[in-house]
Design an enzyme around this catalytic site. Structure first.
Site, PDB file in Angstrom:
ATOM      1  N   LYS A  34       0.842  -8.111  -2.815  1.00 46.94           N
ATOM      2  CA  LYS A  34      -0.370  -7.500  -3.280  1.00 46.94           C
ATOM      3  C   LYS A  34      -0.831  -5.953  -4.251  1.00 46.94           C
ATOM      4  CE  LYS A  34      -3.646  -5.760  -0.621  1.00 46.94           C
ATOM      5  NZ  LYS A  34      -5.189  -4.954  -0.955  1.00 46.94           N
ATOM      6  N   ASP A  38       0.863  -1.118  -0.068  1.00 48.86           N
ATOM      7  CA  ASP A  38       0.551  -0.115  -0.181  1.00 48.86           C
ATOM      8  C   ASP A  38       1.142   1.010   0.131  1.00 48.86           C
ATOM      9  OD1 ASP A  38      -2.660  -1.455   0.342  1.00 48.86           O
ATOM     10  OD2 ASP A  38      -2.164  -2.235   2.003  1.00 48.86           O
ATOM     11  N   ASP A  97      -5.581  -6.479  -6.519  1.00 51.45           N
ATOM     12  CA  ASP A  97      -6.717  -6.590  -5.700  1.00 51.45           C
ATOM     13  C   ASP A  97      -7.562  -5.140  -6.408  1.00 51.45           C
ATOM     14  OD1 ASP A  97      -8.164  -6.685  -4.269  1.00 51.45           O
ATOM     15  OD2 ASP A  97      -7.359  -5.356  -2.629  1.00 51.45           O
ATOM     16  N   GLY A 145      -0.287  -5.897   5.932  1.00 49.42           N
ATOM     17  CA  GLY A 145       0.093  -4.910   5.797  1.00 49.42           C
ATOM     18  C   GLY A 145       1.659  -4.327   6.151  1.00 49.42           C
ATOM     19  N   ARG A 146       0.409  -3.028   7.235  1.00 46.30           N
ATOM     20  CA  ARG A 146       1.655  -2.759   7.696  1.00 46.30           C
ATOM     21  C   ARG A 146       2.537  -3.230   9.017  1.00 46.30           C
ATOM     22  NH1 ARG A 146      -3.886   0.629   8.890  1.00 46.30           N
ATOM     23  NH2 ARG A 146      -4.512  -0.633   8.539  1.00 46.30           N
ATOM     24  N   THR A 204     -15.560  -4.991   4.705  1.00 47.86           N
ATOM     25  CA  THR A 204     -15.582  -5.022   5.909  1.00 47.86           C
ATOM     26  C   THR A 204     -15.900  -3.301   6.695  1.00 47.86           C
ATOM     27  OG1 THR A 204     -13.381  -4.907   6.177  1.00 47.86           O
ATOM     28  CG2 THR A 204     -13.853  -6.834   6.546  1.00 47.86           C
ATOM     29  N   HIS A 244     -15.689  -4.689 -10.423  1.00 52.09           N
ATOM     30  CA  HIS A 244     -17.396  -4.814 -10.159  1.00 52.09           C
ATOM     31  C   HIS A 244     -18.015  -4.050 -12.005  1.00 52.09           C
ATOM     32  CE1 HIS A 244     -20.990  -4.445  -7.683  1.00 52.09           C
ATOM     33  NE2 HIS A 244     -21.089  -4.577  -7.969  1.00 52.09           N
ATOM     34  N   ASP A 245     -18.499  -4.688 -12.341  1.00 49.91           N
ATOM     35  CA  ASP A 245     -18.875  -4.056 -13.787  1.00 49.91           C
ATOM     36  C   ASP A 245     -20.050  -4.701 -14.492  1.00 49.91           C
ATOM     37  OD1 ASP A 245     -19.250  -2.008 -16.019  1.00 49.91           O
ATOM     38  OD2 ASP A 245     -17.446  -0.311 -15.689  1.00 49.91           O
ATOM     39  N   ILE A 246     -20.097  -4.402 -15.667  1.00 49.07           N
ATOM     40  CA  ILE A 246     -20.814  -5.067 -16.283  1.00 49.07           C
ATOM     41  C   ILE A 246     -20.062  -6.550 -17.002  1.00 49.07           C
ATOM     42  CG2 ILE A 246     -22.496  -3.194 -16.817  1.00 49.07           C
ATOM     43  CD1 ILE A 246     -20.849  -3.141 -20.338  1.00 49.07           C
ATOM     44  N   PRO A 247     -20.483  -7.518 -17.593  1.00 53.05           N
ATOM     45  CA  PRO A 247     -19.632  -8.656 -17.390  1.00 53.05           C
ATOM     46  C   PRO A 247     -19.092  -8.500 -18.730  1.00 53.05           C
ATOM     47  CG  PRO A 247     -22.206  -9.221 -17.282  1.00 53.05           C
ATOM     48  CD  PRO A 247     -22.320  -7.654 -17.140  1.00 53.05           C
ATOM     49  N   ASN A 248     -19.424  -8.149 -19.596  1.00 45.95           N
ATOM     50  CA  ASN A 248     -18.424  -8.002 -21.748  1.00 45.95           C
ATOM     51  C   ASN A 248     -17.340  -6.563 -20.607  1.00 45.95           C
ATOM     52  OD1 ASN A 248     -17.914  -7.812 -23.609  1.00 45.95           O
ATOM     53  ND2 ASN A 248     -17.879  -6.124 -24.010  1.00 45.95           N
ATOM     54  N   LYS A 290     -10.813  -4.964  -7.324  1.00 47.91           N
ATOM     55  CA  LYS A 290     -12.130  -5.383  -6.790  1.00 47.91           C
ATOM     56  C   LYS A 290     -13.142  -4.881  -7.710  1.00 47.91           C
ATOM     57  CE  LYS A 290     -11.651  -5.018  -1.920  1.00 47.91           C
ATOM     58  NZ  LYS A 290      -9.895  -4.935  -1.811  1.00 47.91           N
TER      59      LYS A 290
HETATM   60  O1  C5P Z   1      -1.846  -2.975   7.085  1.00 49.38           O
HETATM   61  P1  C5P Z   1      -2.703  -4.310   6.702  1.00 49.38           P
HETATM   62  O2  C5P Z   1      -2.763  -5.482   6.851  1.00 49.38           O
HETATM   63  O3  C5P Z   1      -3.952  -3.667   7.286  1.00 49.38           O
HETATM   64  O4  C5P Z   1      -3.501  -4.164   5.321  1.00 49.38           O
HETATM   65  C1  C5P Z   1      -4.215  -5.293   5.505  1.00 49.38           C
HETATM   66  C2  C5P Z   1      -4.436  -5.617   3.386  1.00 49.38           C
HETATM   67  O5  C5P Z   1      -5.643  -6.294   3.199  1.00 49.38           O
HETATM   68  C3  C5P Z   1      -4.504  -3.919   3.151  1.00 49.38           C
HETATM   69  O6  C5P Z   1      -4.492  -3.679   1.753  1.00 49.38           O
HETATM   70  C4  C5P Z   1      -6.354  -3.713   2.406  1.00 49.38           C
HETATM   71  O7  C5P Z   1      -7.087  -2.633   1.963  1.00 49.38           O
HETATM   72  C5  C5P Z   1      -6.423  -4.985   2.093  1.00 49.38           C
HETATM   73  N1  C5P Z   1      -7.618  -5.489   2.938  1.00 49.38           N
HETATM   74  C6  C5P Z   1      -8.162  -5.244   4.315  1.00 49.38           C
HETATM   75  N2  C5P Z   1      -9.834  -5.683   4.491  1.00 49.38           N
HETATM   76  C7  C5P Z   1     -10.411  -6.635   3.466  1.00 49.38           C
HETATM   77  C8  C5P Z   1     -10.155  -6.472   2.373  1.00 49.38           C
HETATM   78  C9  C5P Z   1      -8.239  -6.044   1.981  1.00 49.38           C
HETATM   79  O8  C5P Z   1      -7.729  -5.075   5.414  1.00 49.38           O
HETATM   80  N3  C5P Z   1     -12.051  -7.254   4.422  1.00 49.38           N
END
Ligand code: C5P
Length: 232
Positions: A31, A9, A58, A206-207, A114, A62-66, A60
């Site tokens: 990722k 990120d 990543d 991530g972090r 989430t 989300h649009d029309i199938p084509n 995500k």
């Molecule tokens: O820094 P951290 O460990 O929280 O990063 C988690 C990664 O997973 C980020 O890239 C975040 O966008 C992604 N993610 C998330 N929760 C989700 C889906 C994806 O934290 N439900």
């Protein structure tokens, strides 16, 4: 053994690749999300592939199938390993994605973000819901019906999705924090051991690594924690 996918990120590909080079052999799977991809584009994926890394795009979708099918084909040509699509796009969109993937990229379904509360979901869908859990289960079932390769789910969700989905679907779990670590903005966090016990195949981190004083050491500790959890 469950594997770690490191979330890049970062604001630029230079920053991201600097971390990748610091982690060296220990980091094998990365990722690339919306921010980095929008800033750096396919070049960052190529740079990761040139270093022999696996990649999870990543976006995500989300649009029309084509349109989604076209984006999936583009991801296939980039040789990414994993790609996300929103299950809320519906079965025709999911099936178009699966067809376009030709088994060359693993498609993961995103269910309910989430960040959404039950009342947010009710407002969007215009009906009362019993629980977020029911909606996650229902959308994961759509993913399974459309023959996606897996879903993204928190460790809590993984615990009850795994028996429902069986062993063939991949479960990719973000929100991982080693014991005692700062949860940041994550509300539902789990340790690597908990995520493994819940049935996760891949842990997105991530972090805890990217912001660590010594990222290589932090990643090493997480890998040790996973190995210990799987051995017990
Ligand atoms: O820094 P951290 O460990 O929280 O990063 C988690 C990664 O997973 C980020 O890239 C975040 O966008 C992604 N993610 C998330 N929760 C989700 C889906 C994806 O934290 N439900």
């Amino acid at each position: 053994m469950a594997e770690i996918i490191l979330a890049l990120d970062h604001r630029s590909d230079d920053e991201a690749l600097e971390l990748v080079d610091v982690l060296g052999e220990r980091g094998g799977f990365y990722k690339v999300g919306l921010e980095l991809y929008t800033r750096a584009g396919p070049d960052v994926v190529h740079a990761l592939r040139d270093r022999g890394k696996r990649t999870f795009l990543d976006l995500k979708l989300h649009d029309i199938p084509n349109t989604v099918a076209g984006a999936v084909r583009a991801a296939v040509s980039l040789e990414v390993d994993f790609l996300t699509v929103h299950t809320g796009g519906g079965i025709p969109m999911l099936q178009a994605a699966v067809e376009a993937a030709e088994g060359r990229v693993k498609l993961l379904g995103v269910t309910v973000l989430t960040s959404l509360t039950p009342s947010d979901v009710e407002l969007v869908w215009g009906r009362e819901i019993r629980s977020i859990r029911d909606e996650v289960g229902r959308l994961a079932e759509l993913a399974s019906r459309a023959e996606l390769d897996g879903v993204v789910a928190s460790a809590v969700e993984a615990g009850w999705l795994r028996p429902a989905l069986g062993d063939d679907m991949l479960i990719v779990t973000p929100g991982i924090r080693p014991a005692g670590a700062d949860p940041g903005d994550q509300k539902r966090v789990a340790s690597p051991a908990d995520a493994v016990a819940a049935g996760a195949d891949y842990l997105v981190v991530g972090r805890p690594v990217t912001q660590a004083r010594d990222p290589a050491e932090a990643l090493g500790a997480l890998l040790d924690e996973i190995a210990a959890a799987e051995a017990s």
